[in-house]
Structures are given as structure tokens and as C-alpha cells.
Design an enzyme around this catalytic site. Structure first.
Site, PDB file in Angstrom:
ATOM      1  N   ASP A  67       0.814  -1.216   0.000  1.00  0.00           N
ATOM      2  CA  ASP A  67       0.000   0.000   0.000  1.00  0.00           C
ATOM      3  C   ASP A  67       0.848   1.266   0.000  1.00  0.00           C
ATOM      4  OD1 ASP A  67       0.920  -0.393   2.604  1.00  0.00           O
ATOM      5  OD2 ASP A  67      -1.051  -0.813   3.441  1.00  0.00           O
ATOM      6  N   ASP A 135      -7.687  -2.190  14.354  1.00  0.00           N
ATOM      7  CA  ASP A 135      -9.086  -2.474  14.006  1.00  0.00           C
ATOM      8  C   ASP A 135      -9.210  -3.748  13.150  1.00  0.00           C
ATOM      9  OD1 ASP A 135      -7.996  -1.625  11.617  1.00  0.00           O
ATOM     10  OD2 ASP A 135      -9.457  -0.033  11.245  1.00  0.00           O
ATOM     11  N   HIS A 137      -7.435  -4.372  10.362  1.00  0.00           N
ATOM     12  CA  HIS A 137      -7.168  -4.204   8.920  1.00  0.00           C
ATOM     13  C   HIS A 137      -5.880  -4.908   8.505  1.00  0.00           C
ATOM     14  CE1 HIS A 137      -4.948  -0.188   9.835  1.00  0.00           C
ATOM     15  NE2 HIS A 137      -4.043  -0.925   9.217  1.00  0.00           N
ATOM     16  N   GLU A 142      -9.778  -1.781   5.420  1.00  0.00           N
ATOM     17  CA  GLU A 142     -10.422  -1.477   6.697  1.00  0.00           C
ATOM     18  C   GLU A 142     -11.639  -2.379   6.914  1.00  0.00           C
ATOM     19  OE1 GLU A 142      -8.994   0.293   8.774  1.00  0.00           O
ATOM     20  OE2 GLU A 142      -8.125   2.126   7.949  1.00  0.00           O
TER      21      GLU A 142
HETATM   22  C1  GLP Z   1      -0.686   0.320   8.653  1.00  0.00           C
HETATM   23  C2  GLP Z   1      -0.341  -0.388   7.321  1.00  0.00           C
HETATM   24  C3  GLP Z   1      -0.458  -1.868   7.478  1.00  0.00           C
HETATM   25  C4  GLP Z   1       0.198  -2.240   8.781  1.00  0.00           C
HETATM   26  C5  GLP Z   1      -0.672  -1.799   9.903  1.00  0.00           C
HETATM   27  C6  GLP Z   1      -0.037  -1.911  11.275  1.00  0.00           C
HETATM   28  O1  GLP Z   1      -1.650   1.276   8.567  1.00  0.00           O
HETATM   29  N1  GLP Z   1      -1.073   0.005   6.188  1.00  0.00           N
HETATM   30  O2  GLP Z   1       0.125  -2.530   6.367  1.00  0.00           O
HETATM   31  O3  GLP Z   1       0.334  -3.633   8.875  1.00  0.00           O
HETATM   32  O4  GLP Z   1      -1.210  -0.527   9.665  1.00  0.00           O
HETATM   33  O5  GLP Z   1       0.914  -0.921  11.474  1.00  0.00           O
HETATM   34  P1  GLP Z   1       1.957  -0.969  12.663  1.00  0.00           P
HETATM   35  O6  GLP Z   1       2.844  -2.116  12.380  1.00  0.00           O
HETATM   36  O7  GLP Z   1       2.678   0.348  12.593  1.00  0.00           O
HETATM   37  O8  GLP Z   1       1.183  -1.144  13.909  1.00  0.00           O
END
Ligand code: GLP
Length: 240
Positions: A67, A135, A137, A142
Site C-alpha cells: 500500500d 481495528d 485491517h 479497513e
Molecule cells: C498500517 C499499514 C499496514 C500495517 C498496519 C499496522 O496502517 N497500512 O500494512 O500492517 O497498519 O501498522 P503498525 O505495524 O505500525 O502497527
């Protein structure tokens, strides 16, 4: 599904890097699906170390990311393209031409999603690394995202904007939209490797592993994949 609970973030990161390293060693032309976020930073540190010590080469490896924030170009310090360069690609022998990430600054976002979707179809991933949002995702899919979703522009949930604002100076600076690969795109990878660390992920982890397979927790779809490894630290596993 293989669920491994380890003591802490460091153990989670070392094990994840070992699994990815095994994919690279067994197939030096493998395609790796990569993720961003804080959870996978330690994994990338271990992979950099494995390259520096001569254990791994990424010379003929291809990578494709999940992404990117809409509006951020690759020279923006908060873009995922910049994150990948500074945390991994700049430190290993990968050919930059073999690394792929959506263009968040594309003027025609629909065309960019189409281009990226076509690329995913041409590059089947041997292993897909994933984090999970608080959440539930995965990538930026989402809650409510259809399980058959493909690469598209999405609106970020308020909770995600809040979670990710820790990396920006002001919450107003966090982009509200992103290009994300879809849930169906993620499920096409041969192997999935999901990491979760910390108490703020415990609820999402429980829903992913012990809840119904339902779009209210996008990560719950992993229950239906045939080759999934989930690595949790004790805190992320605390509600199981
Ligand atoms: C982000 C990314 C995800 C990631 C997730 C967790 O928004 N788009 O690919 O796995 O949220 O992020 P973090 O590892 O910083 O908690």
C-alpha cells in the site's frame, strides 16, 4: 494455521526474518510481498543484518508492497516508498527496478490501481509479510472491505489515522486516503506471514484467530488460507 507465540518484539522479528530468509535461500528469484509499519521494522533490521553478514543475497529477488498513502511521492519522508528505501532497499543488493510499490502521487489514481493490479497478477508472491491494524485491517483494507476486493483507493478509518498519526507531527498531516492491494490480492500469495506485537493489537488478534470469518475483522479471512504463519509476542497474544 501455525500460531507461534514468542516472548517479545525482538524474538518475533528474528523469527520472521528467518522465515523470509529461508524463502530467499530456497528460491533466489522469489517474489516477496512486503509490508510497512512499526511491526515489521525489526524484521527488516534482521534482514539487513543477514545481508551484511553475507548470509543472504537479494540480487535476483523481486518485492511488491501492499500500500501507499495517496498524495505522497517517494521522496516524502512519510511515504511507504521512502520507508522501504530507508529501512531495507538502500541497505541490500536488491535491484531497485525489481521493487514495486503503488505511486501515491499518481495523477490518475484509477489508472495507477489498474497498473498495480496487473502487476500483482504477473508477480505471484511466494510469501506475503503482513502486519495488522488495531481495528483488524490488513494492508489498508479497513473493516467492511469485501473479501473479494482488489487494488483500489480507500478512505482510512478514523482509528487508523489516529494510530498512524504518531509518525507525523500533526494528525492533520496524515493522509486520509491510500492505494491498497485488496484482500483477494493478499490471499493469492502462496504463504502468508502475519506479525503482531503489543497490547494494542490483542483485540484484533483475538478477532482474527478466534472470531467469525467476517469483514468486520478483515484479517479473519486468514483462517481460510492454506499456508499461514502468525507470530505474536506475549502481549499481542494476551487475549487468546
Ligand atoms: C498500517 C499499514 C499496514 C500495517 C498496519 C499496522 O496502517 N497500512 O500494512 O500492517 O497498519 O501498522 P503498525 O505495524 O505500525 O502497527
Amino acid at each position: 494455521m501455525k500460531i507461534v507465540t514468542v516472548e517479545n518484539y525482538e524474538e518475533m522479528s528474528a523469527l520472521a526474518a528467518k522465515i523470509i530468509g529461508q524463502s530467499v535461500q530456497s528460491n533466489p528469484t522469489a517474489t516477496l510481498g512486503l509490508a510497512t509499519g512499526s511491526t515489521v521494522l525489526g524484521t527488516y533490521a534482521n534482514l539487513r543484518q543477514a545481508y551484511a553478514s553475507g548470509q543472504l543475497s537479494f540480487k535476483d529477488i523481486r518485492t511488491i508492497n501492499l500500500d501507499e498513502y495517496v498524495g505522497l511521492g517517494c521522496d516524502h519522508e512519510h511515504s511507504y516508498a521512502y520507508y522501504m528505501l530507508s529501512n531495507l532497499f538502500d541497505h541490500i543488493d536488491i535491484d531497485r527496478a525489481n521493487t514495486f510499490i503503488p505511486r501515491g502521487d499518481a495523477t490518475d489514481l484509477e489508472a495507477e490501481c489498474q497498473r498495480y493490479g496487473d502487476l500483482l497478477a504477473k508477480l505471484p508472491r511466494d510469501i506475503q509479510l503482513l502486519g495488522i491494524g488495531s481495528d483488524g485491517h490488513i494492508a489498508f483494507n479497513e473493516p467492511g472491505s469485501p473479501f473479494d476486493s482488489r487494488t483500489r483507493v480507500v478512505q482510512l478509518a478514523t482509528s487508523t489515522i489516529k494510530d498512524n498519526s504518531r509518525l507525523f507531527s500533526r494528525i492533520e498531516d496524515v493522509p486520509t486516503r491510500a492505494i491498497t492491494v485488496g484482500i483477494a490480492d493478499i490471499m493469492c500469495a502462496k504463504k502468508l506471514l502475519l506479525l503482531a506485537s503489543g497490547l494494542n493489537k490483542a483485540k484484533a488478534v483475538k478477532a482474527m484467530l478466534q472470531g467469525a470469518v467476517d469483514t468486520c475483522c478483515p484479517a479473519s479471512i486468514l483462517q481460510t488460507h492454506t499456508d499461514v504463519t502468525v507470530i505474536l509476542d506475549k502481549q499481542a497474544a494476551s487475549l487468546l
